[in-house]
Structure formats: C-alpha cells, structure tokens
Design an enzyme around this catalytic site. Structure first.
Site, PDB file in Angstrom:
ATOM      1  N   SER A 165       0.806  -1.226   0.000  1.00 40.22           N
ATOM      2  CA  SER A 165       0.000   0.000   0.000  1.00 40.22           C
ATOM      3  C   SER A 165       0.841   1.280   0.000  1.00 40.22           C
ATOM      4  CB  SER A 165      -0.979  -0.006   1.175  1.00 40.22           C
ATOM      5  OG  SER A 165      -1.999  -0.969   0.953  1.00 40.22           O
TER       6      SER A 165
ATOM      7  N   LYS B 166      -9.416  -6.197  10.582  1.00 41.17           N
ATOM      8  CA  LYS B 166     -10.537  -5.661   9.806  1.00 41.17           C
ATOM      9  C   LYS B 166     -11.854  -5.678  10.579  1.00 41.17           C
ATOM     10  CE  LYS B 166      -8.743  -6.284   5.161  1.00 41.17           C
ATOM     11  NZ  LYS B 166      -9.034  -6.753   3.795  1.00 41.17           N
TER      12      LYS B 166
ATOM     13  N   GLY C 138     -13.594 -21.147  -0.114  1.00 40.35           N
ATOM     14  CA  GLY C 138     -13.301 -20.549   1.183  1.00 40.35           C
ATOM     15  C   GLY C 138     -14.495 -19.771   1.695  1.00 40.35           C
TER      16      GLY C 138
ATOM     17  N   ASN D 199     -16.388 -24.896   1.146  1.00 35.56           N
ATOM     18  CA  ASN D 199     -15.463 -24.730   2.263  1.00 35.56           C
ATOM     19  C   ASN D 199     -15.205 -26.068   2.942  1.00 35.56           C
ATOM     20  OD1 ASN D 199     -14.013 -22.672   3.905  1.00 35.56           O
ATOM     21  ND2 ASN D 199     -15.238 -23.525   5.565  1.00 35.56           N
TER      22      ASN D 199
ATOM     23  N   SER E 104     -20.534 -25.961   7.230  1.00 34.82           N
ATOM     24  CA  SER E 104     -21.454 -25.092   7.972  1.00 34.82           C
ATOM     25  C   SER E 104     -21.115 -23.614   7.787  1.00 34.82           C
ATOM     26  CB  SER E 104     -21.438 -25.453   9.462  1.00 34.82           C
ATOM     27  OG  SER E 104     -20.126 -25.317   9.999  1.00 34.82           O
TER      28      SER E 104
ATOM     29  N   LEU F 169      -7.337 -14.286  -4.710  1.00 41.47           N
ATOM     30  CA  LEU F 169      -7.371 -12.996  -4.034  1.00 41.47           C
ATOM     31  C   LEU F 169      -5.992 -12.559  -3.556  1.00 41.47           C
ATOM     32  CD1 LEU F 169     -10.635 -13.121  -1.859  1.00 41.47           C
ATOM     33  CD2 LEU F 169     -10.354 -12.410  -4.242  1.00 41.47           C
TER      34      LEU F 169
END
EC number: 1.1.1.25
Length: 272
Positions: free
Chosen positions: A16, A65, A127, A151, A155, A215
């Site tokens: 960044s 986050k 994921g 995943n 659940s 990602l």
C-alpha cells in the site's frame, strides 16, 4: 503534512505505501503514508494514537478488519455486510467512518482490467472466511446467475449463503457436495497459498472459457493458479489488481480524485 497509514500485524509486506506513493505523484498530492504495526491486542490504542497525532485515514489489513469495523462510528453498506473494514476515514467532526472496498476492488479488476463479465455467470468461491464475506456483496451486485461457496467446514459456507440469500442465487456446502459442472469464474479465497497448498478441488470445474482468480498475489497465489492452468483455464489472475483498485477507491474517499490504476499495476507487475 497530512498523515495516512496502513495498520496491520504483520505490515512489513504491505504494498500500500508503494501504491499510494504512485498515486501521490500522479495526482500532485503531498502527504505522508506510514506503516504501523499494531500489537495484536492493541489495535484500538494504535488507531487512537495515530488519530490524535493528526492521522486523516488508514488502510486496515489483517488481523484487524473486524475490529476496525467495530471501532467506527459510521459505516458504508459494504462494511456492514462484511462486518469488516478495509479502510477508515477520520472526519473533521471527530467521527470515524469505515468502508470495505475489497469486493469493489475485485469487481473493478475483473471487469475493467481483465474484461471478465460477471452478469449471468456462474461463480464458485473457494473458502468461507472473512475474505469471502468481504467480496460477496459487490459480486452479487453484478447480478451473476449464481454463486456457490465451498469450504472445508460446510457449515461456514452454509452460514454465509444464508446471510446473503436475499441478494441473489447463492448456496454453500463442502467439497464433497460440489456439483460436477464447469464454472465461468472460480475465486480462491483461502489462506492455503501461504503454506504452498491449495484446496482439494475435484476435476471438471474448469471450462475452456473459465476465469480463475486468486485474491492473493505473487508466490502465495501460485499453487491455485498452477492448478487452474493444469485444469485448462483460459484466464488466470492473481489479486494484485484488486489491491490497486481497492486503494484507488480509498484514495478517492480521502482526496476526491480517482487515480489511474493501469500504470501502477504495470509498475508493480514489473517489480514483483
């Protein structure tokens, strides 16, 4: 001079500062952009200290986050849906405004930089953690035919699908529940790449026109993207463009100017 920062732990690896330095030169804005490594149990204190010292805004990276989202006084819709913030803006009235532009960055990179159409397409997301929750809203806004979340713990995938089920056709499950079909877009959103691994995906998911997207970027994205190439995917991309597009949206939030992302992406690709 106004101060901005990226706050995380670890934070040394963050691109960044390089991205914002490039935006700074491009737009003739002058500001300081710092890397702040906050203690795992000291995020709120680190934010307060930075704010008190004149900080105007901060990018938020792992593992803070969710905590950044809780800390904010006001939040954008994407942050509310994700229950996580990817950036904070410290406003003149003393309040903290939280945004989550992860999904926006992803959709911008796919559609604008790579010319991938999402509308009426089938999307598989591998994921069901925070990264997936952060991108689901903007992906659903693009009106895909359906989204399937898979995943290791079924659940968690079911729970995410339930949260967003009113927004569009979305379902979740385990790897053994995957329908034998070829998806238009497959997005890898687990952290297994850090260990040089990728999830136990079956054959037959990738079509001749499929797009596979990790990602992560760089070496971390390699295991999944190598699998995608071996499966015959036509398009294979890592998340470097997503990061740049995310930061461009944050730059616009902070400065009211939308920078040109293409030269920045090209510069980073040449150096990574």
């Amino acid at each position: 001079m106004d101060k901005y920062a990226v706050i995380g732990n670890p934070v040394e690896h963050s691109l960044s500062p390089v991205i914002f330095q490039a935006f700074e030169k491009q737009t003739n804005h002058s500001f300081d952009y710092l890397k702040i490594k906050a203690p795992v149990n000291g995020f709120a204190a680190a934010v307060k200290k930075f704010h008190d010292e004149g900080g105007k805004g901060a990018n938020i990276t792992l593992p803070f986050k969710e905590e950044a989202y809780q800390l904010a006084d006001k939040r954008c819709q994407e942050a509310n849906e994700a229950h996580a913030a990817s950036a904070l803006q410290f406003r003149e009235d003393g309040t903290i405004y939280a945004v989550n532009y992860d999904g926006l960055g992803l959709v911008q990179d796919l559609t604008r930089n790579h010319n991938i159409t999402l509308t009426q397409k089938s999307i598989l997301i591998v994921g069901a953690g925070g990264a997936t929750r952060g991108i689901l809203g903007p992906l659903l806004n693009a009106a895909p035919e359906k989204i399937v979340i898979v995943n290791r713990t079924p659940s968690k995938a079911h729970a995410l699908a339930k949260i967003f089920h009113l927004r569009g056709e979305i379902q979740g499950g385990g790897f053994d529940e995957l329908e034998p079909m070829r998806y238009d877009v497959i997005i890898h959103a687990t952290s297994l790449g850090h260990q040089g691994k990728f999830p136990p995906l079956p054959d037959g998911l990738v079509g001749s026109q499929s797009c596979c997207y990790d990602l992560s970027y760089g070496k971390i994205a390699s295991p999944f993207l190598q699998w995608a190439k071996d499966q015959g995917a036509k398009y294979n991309f890592d998340g470097l463009g997503m990061l740049v597009e995310h930061n461009a949206a944050v730059f616009y939030l902070w400065f009211g100017i939308y920078p040109d992302t293409n030269p920045v992406i090209e510069m980073l690709q040449a150096h990574l």
